[in-house]
Design a protein around this motif. Structure first.
Motif, short mmCIF file in Angstrom:
data_model
loop_
_atom_site.label_atom_id
_atom_site.label_comp_id
_atom_site.label_asym_id
_atom_site.label_seq_id
_atom_site.Cartn_x
_atom_site.Cartn_y
_atom_site.Cartn_z
N HIS A 1 1.32 -0.97 0.01
CA HIS A 1 -0.12 0.37 -0.26
C HIS A 1 0.72 1.24 -0.12
CE1 HIS A 1 -3.00 2.24 0.82
NE2 HIS A 1 -2.93 3.03 2.06
N THR A 2 1.62 1.49 1.31
CA THR A 2 2.81 2.29 0.53
C THR A 2 4.33 1.42 1.23
OG1 THR A 2 2.72 2.60 3.10
CG2 THR A 2 1.37 4.32 1.91
N PRO A 3 5.36 1.82 0.83
CA PRO A 3 6.32 1.41 1.19
C PRO A 3 6.97 0.97 2.74
CG PRO A 3 7.05 3.43 -0.62
CD PRO A 3 5.50 3.25 -0.20
N GLY A 4 6.22 1.76 3.33
CA GLY A 4 6.95 1.44 4.45
C GLY A 4 5.52 0.95 5.79
N CYS A 5 4.71 0.29 5.36
CA CYS A 5 3.41 -0.31 6.24
C CYS A 5 3.76 -1.38 6.64
CB CYS A 5 2.46 -0.52 5.22
SG CYS A 5 1.11 0.39 4.40
N THR A 6 3.64 -1.14 8.10
CA THR A 6 3.64 -2.02 9.60
C THR A 6 2.56 -2.40 9.78
OG1 THR A 6 5.67 -0.58 9.38
CG2 THR A 6 5.06 -1.78 11.64
N LEU A 7 2.50 -4.27 10.20
CA LEU A 7 1.02 -4.08 11.27
C LEU A 7 1.96 -4.48 12.27
CD1 LEU A 7 0.94 -7.42 8.57
CD2 LEU A 7 -0.09 -5.67 8.50
N VAL A 8 0.94 -4.11 12.85
CA VAL A 8 1.67 -3.49 14.72
C VAL A 8 0.18 -4.59 15.49
CG1 VAL A 8 1.34 -2.21 16.46
CG2 VAL A 8 1.82 -1.69 14.24
N GLU A 9 0.96 -5.55 16.31
CA GLU A 9 0.32 -6.67 16.80
C GLU A 9 1.22 -6.98 18.26
OE1 GLU A 9 0.50 -11.46 16.74
OE2 GLU A 9 1.38 -10.63 14.72
#
Length: 231
Positions: free
Chosen positions: A143-151
């Motif tokens: 979606h963007t280069p830096g997308c991050t899943l936060v768990e």
């Protein structure tokens, strides 16, 4: 666990405030347009002490209020390095005249965002403690280069959920994030879905950047973008 949320601004971006309990330290996730007042209200009502703002990615509807909140509470903002340039984005680079005008109006006539004084790098993967809670991060571009899943872990009696994933705009209930915006890449998104999203257990609840909550089990079974013929 205390998780307060609300849809912020005209694009209805979900902002989250996460703490172990009332009266504790807390983390703010994705404070978008017009989010400041509601975040402050939650913090005051629950007697919370913010320690960080965590950003799932750098799109303006997720980061618009980050400068105001980091200044107000004296806390750092955390974002993947690939999306950090978006924290000082000029509004005329949004590519949409209506959104540009809206941002200028909401910011009191400014020409762009102001990067917070203290910006720190989210890990590409791994865990880190904030507000007494163990957060796990997975770099999930597309979606963007830096997308991050936060768990974060989650344990409540009689609830068949053992963790919560703040998915930003990677995964929604019944859909996924767009890849036709600047910085998006469809092939990269497919790899993220295969290697990171589908690797999560069915028992993970998903709190996304827009819309209602869901679970990985539900999305694995019903989300058309997670089926084998789409991946």
């Amino acid at each position: 666990m205390l998780i307060a949320s609300f849809p912020a601004g005209p694009l209805q971006t979900n902002c989250y405030v996460v703490a172990r309990e009332p009266g504790a330290e807390c983390v703010i996730i994705d404070p978008g347009m017009m989010a400041t007042e509601s975040v402050v209200q939650i913090v005051e009502q629950q007697d919370l002490t913010p320690v960080a703002v965590i950003l799932t990615h750098g799109h303006i509807d997720h980061v618009f209020s980050v400068y105001d909140l980091t200044e107000r509470f004296g806390v750092p903002a955390w974002i993947n390095d690939a999306d950090r340039p978006m924290l000082s984005l000029a509004f005329d680079r949004l590519g949409m005249a209506e959104l540009t005008g809206m941002c200028r109006q909401l910011s009191g006539g400014a020409d762009g965002l102001t990067e917070p004084a203290d910006v720190r790098s989210l890990p590409e993967s791994g865990t880190q403690e904030f507000a007494g809670i163990e957060f796990t991060f997975r770099h999930a571009p597309g979606h963007t280069p830096g997308c991050t899943l936060v768990e974060i872990p989650y344990a409540e009696a009689d609830v068949p959920i053992d963790r919560i994933v703040f998915s930003g705009d990677v995964l929604f209930a019944g859909s996924i994030g767009r890849t036709d915006l600047p910085g998006g890449d469809h092939g990269t998104m497919l790899r993220t879905l295969r290697e990171f999203v589908l690797d999560l257990p069915d028992s993970a609840a998903v709190l996304s950047g827009h819309g209602g909550q869901t679970t990985i089990g539900r999305e694995r079974a019903t989300n058309p973008y997670l089926q084998e013929n789409m991946l």
